[in-house]
Scaffold this motif. Structure first.
Motif, PDB file in Angstrom:
ATOM      1  N   ASP A   1      30.436  20.548 -68.639  1.00 39.65           N
ATOM      2  CA  ASP A   1      29.976  21.243 -66.929  1.00 39.65           C
ATOM      3  C   ASP A   1      28.859  20.455 -66.213  1.00 39.65           C
ATOM      4  OD1 ASP A   1      31.976  22.390 -68.665  1.00 39.65           O
ATOM      5  OD2 ASP A   1      29.989  23.836 -69.420  1.00 39.65           O
ATOM      6  N   HIS A   2      29.240  20.089 -64.950  1.00 42.55           N
ATOM      7  CA  HIS A   2      28.682  18.896 -64.316  1.00 42.55           C
ATOM      8  C   HIS A   2      27.341  20.320 -63.091  1.00 42.55           C
ATOM      9  CE1 HIS A   2      32.088  20.971 -61.589  1.00 42.55           C
ATOM     10  NE2 HIS A   2      31.012  20.722 -60.430  1.00 42.55           N
ATOM     11  N   ARG A   3      26.198  20.093 -62.675  1.00 38.27           N
ATOM     12  CA  ARG A   3      25.191  20.380 -62.519  1.00 38.27           C
ATOM     13  C   ARG A   3      25.612  21.606 -61.052  1.00 38.27           C
ATOM     14  NH1 ARG A   3      20.547  17.492 -61.575  1.00 38.27           N
ATOM     15  NH2 ARG A   3      20.401  16.046 -63.148  1.00 38.27           N
ATOM     16  N   GLY A   4      25.875  23.033 -61.816  1.00 39.44           N
ATOM     17  CA  GLY A   4      26.139  24.287 -61.060  1.00 39.44           C
ATOM     18  C   GLY A   4      27.080  25.039 -61.805  1.00 39.44           C
ATOM     19  N   ALA A   5      27.862  24.347 -62.135  1.00 38.15           N
ATOM     20  CA  ALA A   5      29.017  24.690 -63.253  1.00 38.15           C
ATOM     21  C   ALA A   5      28.860  25.413 -64.890  1.00 38.15           C
ATOM     22  CB  ALA A   5      30.081  24.086 -63.254  1.00 38.15           C
ATOM     23  N   GLY A   6      30.034  26.333 -65.315  1.00 34.13           N
ATOM     24  CA  GLY A   6      29.859  26.120 -66.558  1.00 34.13           C
ATOM     25  C   GLY A   6      28.302  27.010 -67.324  1.00 34.13           C
ATOM     26  N   ILE A   7      28.189  26.052 -67.616  1.00 35.05           N
ATOM     27  CA  ILE A   7      26.590  26.605 -68.878  1.00 35.05           C
ATOM     28  C   ILE A   7      25.648  25.733 -69.079  1.00 35.05           C
ATOM     29  CG2 ILE A   7      27.443  28.150 -70.462  1.00 35.05           C
ATOM     30  CD1 ILE A   7      27.387  25.842 -72.736  1.00 35.05           C
ATOM     31  N   THR A   8      26.019  24.797 -68.098  1.00 38.23           N
ATOM     32  CA  THR A   8      24.969  23.305 -67.351  1.00 38.23           C
ATOM     33  C   THR A   8      23.450  24.189 -66.522  1.00 38.23           C
ATOM     34  OG1 THR A   8      26.148  21.697 -67.984  1.00 38.23           O
ATOM     35  CG2 THR A   8      24.531  21.332 -66.000  1.00 38.23           C
ATOM     36  N   THR A   9      22.826  24.300 -66.878  1.00 41.93           N
ATOM     37  CA  THR A   9      21.750  24.989 -66.170  1.00 41.93           C
ATOM     38  C   THR A   9      20.926  23.263 -65.470  1.00 41.93           C
ATOM     39  OG1 THR A   9      19.834  24.301 -67.938  1.00 41.93           O
ATOM     40  CG2 THR A   9      20.578  26.108 -67.683  1.00 41.93           C
ATOM     41  N   ALA A  10      21.037  23.448 -63.652  1.00 39.30           N
ATOM     42  CA  ALA A  10      20.031  22.694 -63.188  1.00 39.30           C
ATOM     43  C   ALA A  10      19.312  23.045 -61.954  1.00 39.30           C
ATOM     44  CB  ALA A  10      20.373  21.108 -62.852  1.00 39.30           C
ATOM     45  N   PRO A  11      18.248  22.309 -61.710  1.00 42.27           N
ATOM     46  CA  PRO A  11      17.129  23.000 -60.555  1.00 42.27           C
ATOM     47  C   PRO A  11      18.392  22.696 -59.051  1.00 42.27           C
ATOM     48  CG  PRO A  11      15.899  21.594 -61.724  1.00 42.27           C
ATOM     49  CD  PRO A  11      17.454  21.500 -62.502  1.00 42.27           C
ATOM     50  N   LEU A  12      18.469  24.504 -58.111  1.00 38.43           N
ATOM     51  CA  LEU A  12      19.240  24.349 -57.406  1.00 38.43           C
ATOM     52  C   LEU A  12      19.186  23.238 -56.642  1.00 38.43           C
ATOM     53  CD1 LEU A  12      21.420  26.109 -55.846  1.00 38.43           C
ATOM     54  CD2 LEU A  12      19.523  26.989 -54.946  1.00 38.43           C
ATOM     55  N   GLU A  13      17.724  22.417 -56.425  1.00 37.35           N
ATOM     56  CA  GLU A  13      17.428  21.342 -55.324  1.00 37.35           C
ATOM     57  C   GLU A  13      18.466  20.058 -55.754  1.00 37.35           C
ATOM     58  OE1 GLU A  13      14.265  22.204 -57.654  1.00 37.35           O
ATOM     59  OE2 GLU A  13      15.419  22.864 -56.935  1.00 37.35           O
ATOM     60  N   THR A  14      18.859  19.973 -57.076  1.00 38.15           N
ATOM     61  CA  THR A  14      19.027  19.027 -57.484  1.00 38.15           C
ATOM     62  C   THR A  14      20.348  19.260 -57.213  1.00 38.15           C
ATOM     63  OG1 THR A  14      19.436  19.861 -59.849  1.00 38.15           O
ATOM     64  CG2 THR A  14      17.484  18.794 -59.242  1.00 38.15           C
ATOM     65  N   ILE A  15      21.705  19.347 -57.353  1.00 37.01           N
ATOM     66  CA  ILE A  15      22.733  19.558 -57.255  1.00 37.01           C
ATOM     67  C   ILE A  15      23.213  18.919 -55.607  1.00 37.01           C
ATOM     68  CG2 ILE A  15      24.861  20.924 -56.920  1.00 37.01           C
ATOM     69  CD1 ILE A  15      23.831  23.361 -58.177  1.00 37.01           C
ATOM     70  N   THR A  16      23.243  17.680 -55.822  1.00 37.70           N
ATOM     71  CA  THR A  16      23.838  16.142 -54.706  1.00 37.70           C
ATOM     72  C   THR A  16      24.715  15.835 -55.650  1.00 37.70           C
ATOM     73  OG1 THR A  16      21.870  15.517 -55.619  1.00 37.70           O
ATOM     74  CG2 THR A  16      21.568  16.925 -53.988  1.00 37.70           C
ATOM     75  N   HIS A  17      25.051  15.316 -54.378  1.00 37.19           N
ATOM     76  CA  HIS A  17      26.391  14.225 -55.025  1.00 37.19           C
ATOM     77  C   HIS A  17      25.605  12.745 -55.669  1.00 37.19           C
ATOM     78  CE1 HIS A  17      29.420  11.661 -54.808  1.00 37.19           C
ATOM     79  NE2 HIS A  17      28.841  10.713 -54.114  1.00 37.19           N
ATOM     80  N   ALA A  18      25.139  12.518 -55.148  1.00 32.33           N
ATOM     81  CA  ALA A  18      24.200  11.533 -56.078  1.00 32.33           C
ATOM     82  C   ALA A  18      23.315  11.885 -57.733  1.00 32.33           C
ATOM     83  CB  ALA A  18      22.739  10.972 -54.811  1.00 32.33           C
ATOM     84  N   ARG A  19      23.256  13.010 -57.402  1.00 39.62           N
ATOM     85  CA  ARG A  19      22.057  12.871 -59.083  1.00 39.62           C
ATOM     86  C   ARG A  19      24.197  13.539 -59.646  1.00 39.62           C
ATOM     87  NH1 ARG A  19      17.050  15.725 -60.222  1.00 39.62           N
ATOM     88  NH2 ARG A  19      16.451  14.520 -58.853  1.00 39.62           N
ATOM     89  N   MET A  20      24.848  13.962 -59.359  1.00 39.25           N
ATOM     90  CA  MET A  20      25.770  14.185 -60.075  1.00 39.25           C
ATOM     91  C   MET A  20      26.366  12.690 -60.352  1.00 39.25           C
ATOM     92  SD  MET A  20      28.075  17.867 -59.131  1.00 39.25           S
ATOM     93  CE  MET A  20      27.827  17.589 -57.302  1.00 39.25           C
ATOM     94  N   VAL A  21      26.795  11.791 -59.799  1.00 40.91           N
ATOM     95  CA  VAL A  21      27.621  10.308 -60.498  1.00 40.91           C
ATOM     96  C   VAL A  21      26.199   9.886 -61.015  1.00 40.91           C
ATOM     97  CG1 VAL A  21      27.478   8.437 -59.251  1.00 40.91           C
ATOM     98  CG2 VAL A  21      28.439  10.269 -57.815  1.00 40.91           C
ATOM     99  N   GLU A  22      25.544   9.988 -61.052  1.00 42.40           N
ATOM    100  CA  GLU A  22      23.875   9.658 -61.640  1.00 42.40           C
ATOM    101  C   GLU A  22      24.626  10.359 -63.464  1.00 42.40           C
ATOM    102  OE1 GLU A  22      20.658   9.966 -60.732  1.00 42.40           O
ATOM    103  OE2 GLU A  22      20.549   8.646 -58.768  1.00 42.40           O
ATOM    104  N   ASP A  23      24.941  11.904 -63.351  1.00 43.70           N
ATOM    105  CA  ASP A  23      24.989  12.344 -64.995  1.00 43.70           C
ATOM    106  C   ASP A  23      25.987  11.739 -65.645  1.00 43.70           C
ATOM    107  OD1 ASP A  23      22.612  14.203 -64.273  1.00 43.70           O
ATOM    108  OD2 ASP A  23      24.094  15.628 -63.287  1.00 43.70           O
ATOM    109  N   VAL A  24      27.208  10.849 -64.517  1.00 44.97           N
ATOM    110  CA  VAL A  24      29.113  10.815 -65.368  1.00 44.97           C
ATOM    111  C   VAL A  24      27.929   9.640 -66.497  1.00 44.97           C
ATOM    112  CG1 VAL A  24      30.270   8.827 -64.988  1.00 44.97           C
ATOM    113  CG2 VAL A  24      30.196  11.238 -63.327  1.00 44.97           C
TER     114      VAL A  24
END
Length: 262
Positions: A53-76
């Protein structure tokens, strides 16, 4: 399992033999790992499948300000590292393709190939809030319902629409808006020629969210891409046509993993 990445707790799950080559699935917009559940249940009989579950989706929890394209690429790569995966085929659908394509550009040594299902590679910047974002802000449930209706034009699919609505409803309105905005203004078109990995592009013939002409353009822009349309399918054939998606992926994965073993 939950993967800790800074202040985020990213939920990820794995199926199939641990020693086999890996396919890693990324969902689109507010869609969680379940968008890959059915194709991966088939593919995991031969390969290891991981989805999260990427940031902002499902049961993942992440601060709102971290829901960015760059962070989601790093999460891979954070998810890959957590499962001790050095290299994988990255599968993504819809807006998740932005993440997958950028990941392939940043660390090509870790991405053996790409599977892009009804994938997005560009979203134009907007000077003000779009009607869709306004709808998410003011009438969240109804806006999600209309979006699901547009995504799933296939007949006899009310149960799948209900499933899709439940998936999207796990995102809070603020997270769903942040996810939409994170893709706005991202334009990978100038860099696509630099993606040298083999790519399989699968696209619903009746997709009205990402038009079929965009799939044709993407196939022409990627140096080693194969494009196949799914007749009669809408925007989420991973949900509505999982057996067909898995069958198309199986041939591609066999070729990619065999080539990597040489």
């Amino acid at each position: 399992m939950f993967v800790t990445v800074g202040d985020a707790k990213i939920y990820a799950t794995s199926f199939g033999p641990a020693a086999r080559p890996v396919v890693l699935g990324v969902g689109g917009w507010a869609g969680n790992w379940e968008l890959w559940a059915d194709p991966f249940s088939i593919l995991s009989q031969r390969w290891r499948t991981i989805a999260y579950d990427h940031r902002g989706a499902g049961i993942t929890t992440a601060p709102l300000e971290t829901i960015t394209h760059a962070r989601m690429v790093e999460d891979v790569f954070a998810v890959m590292d957590a499962f001790r995966v050095d290299r994988c085929v990255l599968a993504a659908e819809s807006a998740g393709a932005l993440t997958a394509l950028d990941a392939a550009l940043r660390h090509p040594d870790r991405i053996a190939g790409l599977v892009l299902v009804d994938g997005m590679f560009y979203r134009a910047p907007t000077p003000q809030e779009t009607p869709f974002v306004i709808g998410l802000r003011t009438h969240f449930a109804e806006t999600l319902r209309r979006f699901v209706e547009a995504c799933v034009p296939e007949p006899d699919s009310e149960h799948l629409k209900a499933w899709g609505l439940k998936i999207l409803s796990r995102s809070a309105p603020a997270d769903a808006i942040a996810l939409f905005n994170s893709a706005t203004g991202i334009d990978l078109r100038p860099e696509l020629a630099g993606i040298t990995q083999p790519a399989l592009i699968l696209h619903g013939e009746r997709d009205v969210i990402v038009q079929p002409d965009q799939a044709r353009w993407l196939a022409g822009a990627l140096p080693h891409a194969t494009l196949k349309f799914i007749p009669g399918a809408g925007h989420v054939p991973t949900v509505t046509r999982p057996a067909e998606i898995a069958a198309e992926m199986a041939d591609f994965l066999e070729a990619v993993f065999n080539a990597a073993a040489v």
